[in-house]
Design a protein around this motif. Sequence first.
Motif, PDB file in Angstrom:
ATOM      1  N   SER A  39       0.829  -1.203   0.000  1.00 48.24           N
ATOM      2  CA  SER A  39       0.000   0.000   0.000  1.00 48.24           C
ATOM      3  C   SER A  39       0.864   1.254   0.000  1.00 48.24           C
ATOM      4  O   SER A  39       1.891   1.303   0.682  1.00 48.24           O
ATOM      5  CB  SER A  39      -0.909   0.024   1.226  1.00 48.24           C
ATOM      6  OG  SER A  39      -1.577   1.269   1.325  1.00 48.24           O
ATOM      7  N   VAL A 164      -3.672  -7.462 -13.672  1.00 48.47           N
ATOM      8  CA  VAL A 164      -3.886  -7.222 -12.247  1.00 48.47           C
ATOM      9  C   VAL A 164      -5.383  -7.146 -11.997  1.00 48.47           C
ATOM     10  O   VAL A 164      -6.133  -6.593 -12.807  1.00 48.47           O
ATOM     11  CB  VAL A 164      -3.176  -5.920 -11.795  1.00 48.47           C
ATOM     12  CG1 VAL A 164      -3.694  -4.704 -12.552  1.00 48.47           C
ATOM     13  CG2 VAL A 164      -3.312  -5.722 -10.288  1.00 48.47           C
ATOM     14  N   GLU A 165      -5.832  -7.756 -10.910  1.00 49.65           N
ATOM     15  CA  GLU A 165      -7.246  -7.717 -10.580  1.00 49.65           C
ATOM     16  C   GLU A 165      -7.636  -6.331 -10.075  1.00 49.65           C
ATOM     17  O   GLU A 165      -6.829  -5.620  -9.475  1.00 49.65           O
ATOM     18  CB  GLU A 165      -7.580  -8.767  -9.530  1.00 49.65           C
ATOM     19  CG  GLU A 165      -7.459 -10.189 -10.052  1.00 49.65           C
ATOM     20  CD  GLU A 165      -7.898 -11.240  -9.038  1.00 49.65           C
ATOM     21  OE1 GLU A 165      -8.356 -10.838  -7.942  1.00 49.65           O
ATOM     22  OE2 GLU A 165      -7.792 -12.439  -9.338  1.00 49.65           O
ATOM     23  N   GLN A 168      -6.899  -5.479  -6.428  1.00 49.26           N
ATOM     24  CA  GLN A 168      -5.476  -5.298  -6.162  1.00 49.26           C
ATOM     25  C   GLN A 168      -4.980  -3.988  -6.765  1.00 49.26           C
ATOM     26  O   GLN A 168      -4.132  -3.308  -6.182  1.00 49.26           O
ATOM     27  CB  GLN A 168      -4.683  -6.476  -6.730  1.00 49.26           C
ATOM     28  CG  GLN A 168      -3.222  -6.530  -6.281  1.00 49.26           C
ATOM     29  CD  GLN A 168      -3.092  -6.878  -4.812  1.00 49.26           C
ATOM     30  OE1 GLN A 168      -4.078  -7.013  -4.089  1.00 49.26           O
ATOM     31  NE2 GLN A 168      -1.875  -6.998  -4.336  1.00 49.26           N
ATOM     32  N   ARG A 171      -5.844  -1.279  -4.376  1.00 45.37           N
ATOM     33  CA  ARG A 171      -4.929  -1.318  -3.229  1.00 45.37           C
ATOM     34  C   ARG A 171      -3.585  -0.678  -3.573  1.00 45.37           C
ATOM     35  O   ARG A 171      -3.052   0.132  -2.807  1.00 45.37           O
ATOM     36  CB  ARG A 171      -4.737  -2.775  -2.809  1.00 45.37           C
ATOM     37  CG  ARG A 171      -3.736  -3.018  -1.692  1.00 45.37           C
ATOM     38  CD  ARG A 171      -3.555  -4.522  -1.514  1.00 45.37           C
ATOM     39  NE  ARG A 171      -2.594  -4.876  -0.492  1.00 45.37           N
ATOM     40  CZ  ARG A 171      -2.130  -6.103  -0.297  1.00 45.37           C
ATOM     41  NH1 ARG A 171      -2.564  -7.102  -1.081  1.00 45.37           N
ATOM     42  NH2 ARG A 171      -1.233  -6.350   0.649  1.00 45.37           N
ATOM     43  N   SER A 177     -11.857   0.363  -2.497  1.00 43.44           N
ATOM     44  CA  SER A 177     -12.285  -0.682  -3.426  1.00 43.44           C
ATOM     45  C   SER A 177     -13.581  -0.313  -4.154  1.00 43.44           C
ATOM     46  O   SER A 177     -13.864  -0.851  -5.230  1.00 43.44           O
ATOM     47  CB  SER A 177     -12.476  -2.005  -2.674  1.00 43.44           C
ATOM     48  OG  SER A 177     -13.427  -1.858  -1.624  1.00 43.44           O
ATOM     49  N   THR A 211       0.600  -9.320  -8.341  1.00 45.18           N
ATOM     50  CA  THR A 211       0.240  -8.868  -6.994  1.00 45.18           C
ATOM     51  C   THR A 211       0.713  -7.451  -6.714  1.00 45.18           C
ATOM     52  O   THR A 211       0.277  -6.826  -5.740  1.00 45.18           O
ATOM     53  CB  THR A 211       0.853  -9.788  -5.933  1.00 45.18           C
ATOM     54  OG1 THR A 211       2.287  -9.702  -5.999  1.00 45.18           O
ATOM     55  CG2 THR A 211       0.411 -11.234  -6.140  1.00 45.18           C
TER      56      THR A 211
END
Length: 230
Positions: A39, A164-165, A168, A171, A177, A211
């Motif tokens: 983060s 990347v999702e 994520q 973040r 979110s 990630t």
Amino acid sequence: MIASLSIRPAGAPAPVQVDSMRLLAGSGAEGDRHLDPLSPRQLLLASCTSYAALLLPPQALRENLLLDDDVDRLPSGTVLQIGDEAKVRLMFACEACGRLDLHGERLAARIGARRGVLARVVEGGVIRPGDPVRDLGQGFASWPDDWRLRIAQVLDALPAGAVVEYAQLARLAGIQSSYCRAFPRLLRGLGAAYAHKAVAARTLTSQPRWTGAGLFDHDALPPSRPGSPR
């Protein structure tokens, strides 16, 4: 100089003032709910000048570190040494959320960009109120205050062939979110090069999911030569 320190333990409704704080390199403040190696929002630094200008009660800005100096004037990427050991890098301005209105009518609107600056821990150590804070200059690439530009900056760092999702990505960019709902339209607006770099969690794809590992480790600026400007 540090005027006061606070942490917000997981589940606590408000920050708790402490006499010392252990900063963990690359992660944040020990015992704080924002401890997160991936983060950009590990710490919130606020200034006594903001409290004085807005006549705020203590801890109204929900900061971790309250500084005597005006931290809002420093550019993103600046490294601050705190005490003898710890170093933090300034990331971007902290947006004023509606919860601040609990401390004053229309406070979120009145405060504008003066809530403080979010930061990451570069080098760890124990810090205390009264510790000196020294500006070491800009040691890292800057991060924009605009969350849309941060999304593009994170996607620019995406390894080739990976995705990347959405959660994520939020973040890594330091946003809530709930912003994920806006990602499909935003990605289309950024152009074809970005349109397929981020995916919903349930999207079926053979591409590896990133990630964010290494995102904050590779944007340090080269040291300046003696006598040269930063």
